[in-house]
Design a protein around this motif. Structure first.
Motif, PDB file in Angstrom:
ATOM      1  N   GLY A 123     -51.071  -2.774   6.817  1.00  0.00           N
ATOM      2  CA  GLY A 123     -49.737  -2.395   5.584  1.00  0.00           C
ATOM      3  C   GLY A 123     -50.257  -0.602   5.864  1.00  0.00           C
ATOM      4  O   GLY A 123     -50.504  -0.306   7.189  1.00  0.00           O
ATOM      5  N   ASP A 124     -48.915  -0.148   5.730  1.00  0.00           N
ATOM      6  CA  ASP A 124     -48.575   1.129   6.341  1.00  0.00           C
ATOM      7  C   ASP A 124     -49.844   2.352   6.190  1.00  0.00           C
ATOM      8  O   ASP A 124     -50.271   3.352   6.311  1.00  0.00           O
ATOM      9  CB  ASP A 124     -47.560   1.937   5.241  1.00  0.00           C
ATOM     10  CG  ASP A 124     -46.550   1.201   5.711  1.00  0.00           C
ATOM     11  OD1 ASP A 124     -46.531   0.003   6.439  1.00  0.00           O
ATOM     12  OD2 ASP A 124     -45.222   1.205   4.995  1.00  0.00           O
ATOM     13  N   HIS A 125     -50.293   1.833   4.828  1.00  0.00           N
ATOM     14  CA  HIS A 125     -51.041   2.998   3.983  1.00  0.00           C
ATOM     15  C   HIS A 125     -53.088   2.300   4.763  1.00  0.00           C
ATOM     16  O   HIS A 125     -53.992   2.831   3.546  1.00  0.00           O
ATOM     17  CB  HIS A 125     -51.554   3.742   2.626  1.00  0.00           C
ATOM     18  CG  HIS A 125     -49.713   4.400   2.832  1.00  0.00           C
ATOM     19  ND1 HIS A 125     -49.413   4.924   3.348  1.00  0.00           N
ATOM     20  CD2 HIS A 125     -48.898   3.090   1.842  1.00  0.00           C
ATOM     21  CE1 HIS A 125     -48.561   5.190   3.597  1.00  0.00           C
ATOM     22  NE2 HIS A 125     -47.288   4.212   2.320  1.00  0.00           N
ATOM     23  N   ILE A 132     -53.251  -7.428  13.356  1.00  0.00           N
ATOM     24  CA  ILE A 132     -51.947  -8.248  13.782  1.00  0.00           C
ATOM     25  C   ILE A 132     -50.350  -6.862  12.941  1.00  0.00           C
ATOM     26  O   ILE A 132     -50.820  -6.404  12.304  1.00  0.00           O
ATOM     27  CB  ILE A 132     -50.896  -8.962  13.045  1.00  0.00           C
ATOM     28  CG1 ILE A 132     -52.293 -10.504  14.154  1.00  0.00           C
ATOM     29  CG2 ILE A 132     -50.565  -9.565  13.547  1.00  0.00           C
ATOM     30  CD1 ILE A 132     -52.011 -12.191  13.156  1.00  0.00           C
ATOM     31  N   LEU A 133     -50.148  -6.816  14.608  1.00  0.00           N
ATOM     32  CA  LEU A 133     -48.977  -5.144  14.313  1.00  0.00           C
ATOM     33  C   LEU A 133     -47.927  -5.208  14.132  1.00  0.00           C
ATOM     34  O   LEU A 133     -47.368  -6.647  13.683  1.00  0.00           O
ATOM     35  CB  LEU A 133     -49.291  -4.220  15.476  1.00  0.00           C
ATOM     36  CG  LEU A 133     -49.878  -3.954  16.630  1.00  0.00           C
ATOM     37  CD1 LEU A 133     -49.654  -3.173  17.497  1.00  0.00           C
ATOM     38  CD2 LEU A 133     -51.353  -2.828  15.711  1.00  0.00           C
ATOM     39  N   GLY A 134     -47.122  -4.713  13.011  1.00  0.00           N
ATOM     40  CA  GLY A 134     -46.084  -5.199  12.698  1.00  0.00           C
ATOM     41  C   GLY A 134     -44.684  -4.887  13.656  1.00  0.00           C
ATOM     42  O   GLY A 134     -43.594  -6.123  13.458  1.00  0.00           O
ATOM     43  N   THR A 135     -44.615  -5.080  14.601  1.00  0.00           N
ATOM     44  CA  THR A 135     -43.992  -4.954  15.755  1.00  0.00           C
ATOM     45  C   THR A 135     -44.404  -6.202  16.641  1.00  0.00           C
ATOM     46  O   THR A 135     -43.874  -6.969  17.849  1.00  0.00           O
ATOM     47  CB  THR A 135     -44.313  -4.116  17.072  1.00  0.00           C
ATOM     48  OG1 THR A 135     -45.717  -3.809  17.572  1.00  0.00           O
ATOM     49  CG2 THR A 135     -43.234  -2.982  16.328  1.00  0.00           C
ATOM     50  N   GLY A 172     -49.568  -6.839   5.493  1.00  0.00           N
ATOM     51  CA  GLY A 172     -49.690  -7.241   6.829  1.00  0.00           C
ATOM     52  C   GLY A 172     -48.326  -7.949   6.870  1.00  0.00           C
ATOM     53  O   GLY A 172     -47.074  -7.611   6.607  1.00  0.00           O
ATOM     54  N   ASN A 173     -47.846  -7.629   8.785  1.00  0.00           N
ATOM     55  CA  ASN A 173     -46.460  -8.182   8.948  1.00  0.00           C
ATOM     56  C   ASN A 173     -46.083  -9.156   8.298  1.00  0.00           C
ATOM     57  O   ASN A 173     -46.888 -10.355   8.569  1.00  0.00           O
ATOM     58  CB  ASN A 173     -47.203  -8.791  10.235  1.00  0.00           C
ATOM     59  CG  ASN A 173     -45.283  -9.563  11.118  1.00  0.00           C
ATOM     60  OD1 ASN A 173     -45.477 -10.037  10.353  1.00  0.00           O
ATOM     61  ND2 ASN A 173     -45.440  -8.673  12.728  1.00  0.00           N
TER      62      ASN A 173
END
Lengths: 334, 334
Positions: free
Chosen positions: A10-12, A61-64, A98-99
């Motif tokens: 998540g972003d935060h 794990i990244l969003g991308t 997350g993702n």
């Protein structure tokens, strides 16, 4: 009960995830939380609590990241380890902000499907103008669906609404481009017949223009259409608010009037903010797997934890399993 | 040029239809209008004009009529006769604010398809926040579509945008649940390949959440998805405005501030009102057939007439025919 939470998604993250978890253990004396992620970063925000433990990992794990590949390769990612805790019986459910695709893959490959469920469904609760909200599924776990999948979605959605949202005899609608029975494509026409004969409170076709008016408590659709409609609702609401903002700041006079109205407008925007309704469940898995909104703050994480706790307490997974088994037996007899 | 207009279709017929027609003959000296419908009722609102004639009929298709059956049985319905005028070469185009399904059937059975076009597409122009608008097709002429149909929609939409909306090299997008190439279902993945190789300014996949931000000038999709997204946009905008109204009248203080803002808010609502952008063309027929909004007033009818006039003046039908013929020849050579 034990909940595994991906502290790095998540972003935060991890701050808001940790704060949300701390808030939850204060509110609910029956939960134990395992925060999975970078111990050093988590500890920057975590006050010691005997019902919060940290499971350390560096990987994330990244969003991308490409979802399926990431889950297969990053075996030690915080999200995958949280799912693994469930698979190993060390946690009763897991949560991640997350993702989305990666969480669906973790759910499918690590936690696993309930026997008899062909496809899990991503199931968020969306806002209605009366503030009650409705459950829509599937919004994108599977792009293609067969009529039988829509029947399973309907059953899972009805059980969730009754047990977790406390709606007795929830109204189940089939998302379609008209309310008449013959409307729609092959999928909706065949699904309609199945739903009419199912042991649920099926109210027929519902149109997307009536969703925010509370046309049904559970709205069933294929993942492609559901994702499309979800994004259209989000996009349209955001665009209207953006235009509203432009209109309200177009002159000094407007700005003064808008200042008076600000509390009302903020309240309105919050009604449309579906992170208030908790996370989106990935229904049809052997344990609750919950996707919290990517922009989750401590409050949204708290809501997701409360929701997950209610799913466990009311044994939603067990009920889905039994109902689907009964359905399969009935179908076999026919 | 001659336009046949169904004077009995829509919520405010025949009055607003007649007023719109009178406004149009004043504005455009090159058009002749044939109003089809009940002569007595039409004459209650019509001031004599040498470029408006009335073609009398008692029969009318209702909004509740089953479209295909109504068109087949009510041969003398005002809508069907208007289409017949086109088929007989007595008019260059027709317009109706009546039953959408019946107008599609009239277009298909009475006016007929352009050779090489498999499926006509219902193509409205929808609002964007910058006020420029975008064309979306198909929004429901056909619930099922093949990739080749989406290619034809793209070509027709691009020609219309360039010639009638005056957008040079219009950006064509494929409506999908993600911008990445591999996203979507079988239909979108196959259509993407066709569109990439077509002689249009194709910009790839566009997401429904970005539509009102002006993500593309032409948005191509199958009729089921298009209808779903159209109704979601309408429904969400209406629901947000309804909530806004409730918020702005919640207290005396709010009411006073809202009164100051009223002109801005009305302007905002009008931007979202797509009847301002003319009617929805039924593209792919041998002549322009235009569906004006059911709630059309004189101004919307005037817009639809202006739009139809530009379609004729710029020979949109002829251009579509030639482009499709060329495309078919190229395909045959491959």
């Amino acid at each position: 009960m034990k909940l595994a939470i991906d502290a790095m998604g998540g972003d935060h993250a991890p701050k808001e995830i940790v704060l949300g978890a701390m808030k939850a253990v204060e509110a609910f004396s029956d939960i134990h939380i395992i925060l999975v992620g970078d111990e050093t970063k988590i500890n920057e925000h975590l006050l010691r609590h005997d019902r919060i433990t940290v499971l350390h990992t560096d990987e994330v794990i990244l969003g991308t990241d490409e979802p399926v590949r990431a889950v297969r390769r990053k075996k030690n990612a915080s999200m995958v380890l949280a799912a693994q805790q469930v698979a190993d019986g060390k946690a009763d459910a897991c949560i991640s902000a997350g993702n989305t695709g990666a969480l669906m893959a973790s759910g499918l490959f690590v936690v696993g499907r309930i026997e008899g469920i062909d496809r899990p469904a991503l199931s968020p609760t969306l806002p209605t103008i009366d503030g009650k909200g409705f459950l829509m599924l599937d919004v994108g776990a599977n792009v293609d669906a067969k009529p039988e999948h829509l029947l399973q979605y309907a059953i899972m959605g009805a059980i969730y609404c009754e047990k977790v949202r406390g709606i007795a005899n929830p109204r189940v609608g089939l998302l379609n481009i008209g309310t008449e029975e013959k409307k729609g494509n092959e999928l909706t026409r065949q699904a309609l017949e199945l739903l009419k004969n199912a042991n649920i409170n099926f109210i027929g076709n519902v149109e997307s223009r009536d969703l925010l008016e509370g046309a049904a408590d559970v709205v069933v659709t294929d993942g492609f259409t559901g994702n499309m409609v979800l994004k259209t609702i989000e996009g349209t609401a955001l665009s209207v608010f953006k235009m509203l903002k432009t209109a309200l700041t177009s002159s000094l006079k407007s700005k003064l009037a808008a200042a008076v109205l600000k509390p009302d407008l903020v309240k309105l925007k919050n009604t449309m903010d579906y992170s208030e309704y908790g996370g989106a469940g990935l229904f049809g898995l052997k344990a609750p797997v919950i996707k919290a909104h990517g922009s989750s703050n401590a409050q949204s994480i708290f809501s997701a934890i409360r929701q997950t706790r209610e799913m466990i307490e009311n044994d939603v997974t067990g009920l889905i399993e039994q109902t689907i088994k009964k359905l399969d037996t009935e179908m076999d007899k026919m």
